[in-house]
Scaffold this active site. Structure first.
Site: not given
Ligand code: URA
Length: 444
Positions: A89-92, A129, A177, A192, A196-197
């Site tokens: 997986d990748k997250h930004s 996304t 937030r 955050s 999730k990851k």
């Molecule tokens: N992506 C997220 O899921 N959470 C954040 O706080 C910032 C980017």
């Protein structure tokens, strides 16, 4: 006695955070549990978020917060997902004109990975996304486990929301937030993203930490601190992870907005356009995570495979299968379907000679939000059709009258106002210093 009576009430926890003190782990866990089940109020979440934004959290408390948020919902194991492929997986951390996930997930799937990508909606001025995918008619993000499994089996990738099951406390805190000027609190970003990851059993994760005018952090030391905190907490939690710091001084795609970004990604999957900076970012992230996940020994091998997945049309096939399995009503492989964009299209013209040296990318992101493409209230809907398209790349020579980009709006009045703001967000000067996508070293 209620559970919170053992560990102090939420006010005491908030007061400790406000005063920059170390937090009681049990009280923090209770507070997070309460976010998911409704005992912690929105006001308490907002006060906590602001306290953390102003005073920070130490690494131990950031880790406790992250793990408590992960444990606020279900966890998905490899057996649940029903695949023996490498789970990547990748997250930004959030950027402008950044639809990397939409292209990278099917590219990785086409190379043999399984990509169960839990994504979010837009946050502040940064795009999300799920909002981009909502421009696809019928696409569903909140899916049950059998649908997730079936999608991974048929497409190799599934871009979905956390729904009510995965890290539900993040959903609540994220919404608070977004509307309380606490989006850029470093420990909250770490918790955050990773909650999730970590809720999904992954073999490897690559994190794209954005830095520049269109990122949550504009200064490199802040981006480095975020990258290090993410990798540190992930490794305590047993997740194999690396973070890359990438430039966000210009929209990564030549477009900002949900439908318009989706359309460029579809063009790329169909081989109909080029977006070298965006592709470079996808190859960087993809090759990193393929090596981390043990799929190939060298990044250069991964880059070749990823590139071939686009050229062969396999990535398009994976994307089309994913969207079909998740309810999309159009066949993206067989048809030339494009998402509908807003009807009023006006060019933004340069008013001087020079080189396009950069953008106030945040201002462009905020402009798209103000056109209706993002939210100013947590419960608001969005207009997927509005945005900016045909954005000229940095380094372009311009003269008065050169089109810098196009505004896509619902009304002429909206477009007129947006054109002026968009022009102000373009920086024109005598010379341009190139800015590679990758800034600095990868962490760790
Ligand atoms: N992506 C997220 O899921 N959470 C954040 O706080 C910032 C980017």
């Amino acid at each position: 006695m209620t559970p919170s009576a053992h560990f102090g009430n939420p006010q005491q926890l908030i007061a400790a955070a406000r005063d920059g003190m170390a937090l009681n782990a049990k009280a923090l866990q209770e507070f997070v549990c309460g976010m998911a089940d409704g005992r912690t109020t929105e006001g308490q979440m907002a006060a906590f978020a602001m306290a953390v934004r102003c005073r920070g959290l130490n690494t131990e408390d950031t880790t406790t917060l992250t793990l408590a948020m992960r444990d606020s919902g279900d966890r998905l194991t490899r057996a649940d997902l029903g695949t023996d492929r490498p789970l990547l997986d990748k997250h930004s951390t959030g950027g402008v004109g950044d639809a990397t996930s939409l292209l990278l997930a099917p590219m990785l799937a086409a190379c043999g990975a399984a990509v169960p990508m839990v994504s979010g909606r837009g946050l502040g001025f940064t795009g999300g996304t799920l909002d981009k995918l909502s421009a696809l008619p019928g696409y569903r993000f909140d899916v049950d486990l059998p649908t997730l499994r079936a999608t991974l089996a048929s497409a190799g990738c599934a871009i979905v929301g956390a729904g009510h099951r995965l890290a539900p406390s993040d959903r609540e805190l994220y919404a608070v937030r977004d509307v309380t000027a606490t989006v850029d609190a470093l420990p909250l970003i770490v918790a955050s993203i990773l909650s999730k990851k970590l809720a999904v059993e992954l073999d490897a994760l690559v994190l794209d930490v954005k830095c520049g005018s269109g990122a949550l952090f504009t200064e490199e030391p802040d981006a480095i601190a975020l990258a290090e905190a993410l990798v540190q907490v992930a490794s305590v939690a047993g997740l194999c992870c690396a973070a890359l710091i990438t430039d966000m001084g210009e929209p990564l795609l030549p477009a900002i907005g949900n439908a318009t970004e989706l359309n460029v990604v579809l063009d790329l999957l169909r081989g109909d356009t080029r977006a070298p900076r965006f592709i470079d970012a996808c190859l960087l992230m993809g090759s990193e995570v393929m090596v981390l996940g043990g799929m190939v020994p060298h990044r250069s091998d991964a880059r070749r495979q990823l590139q071939a997945s686009l050229e062969s049309g396999l990535a398009l096939q994976c994307f089309a299968r994913m969207t079909r399995s998740l309810g999309c009503e159009v066949d993206l492989e067989q048809s030339r379907w494009r998402a509908e964009t807003a009807p009023v299209c006006v060019e933004v013209l340069a008013d001087q000679h020079g080189v396009l040296t950069g953008f106030d990318a945040r201002a462009l992101g905020e402009l798209v939000v103000s056109l209706g493409g993002g939210r100013t209230r947590a419960d608001a809907g969005i207009d997927t059709g509005v945005g900016l398209s045909h954005v000229l790349p940095r380094g372009s020579q311009v003269e008065p009258g050169t089109p810098l980009m196009r505004v896509l709006a619902r009304t002429q009045d909206q477009a007129r106002l947006a054109v002026a703001s968009a022009r102000d967000a373009c920086l024109i000067g005598p010379e341009y210093v190139t800015a590679p996508v990758l800034r600095g070293e990868r962490r760790p």
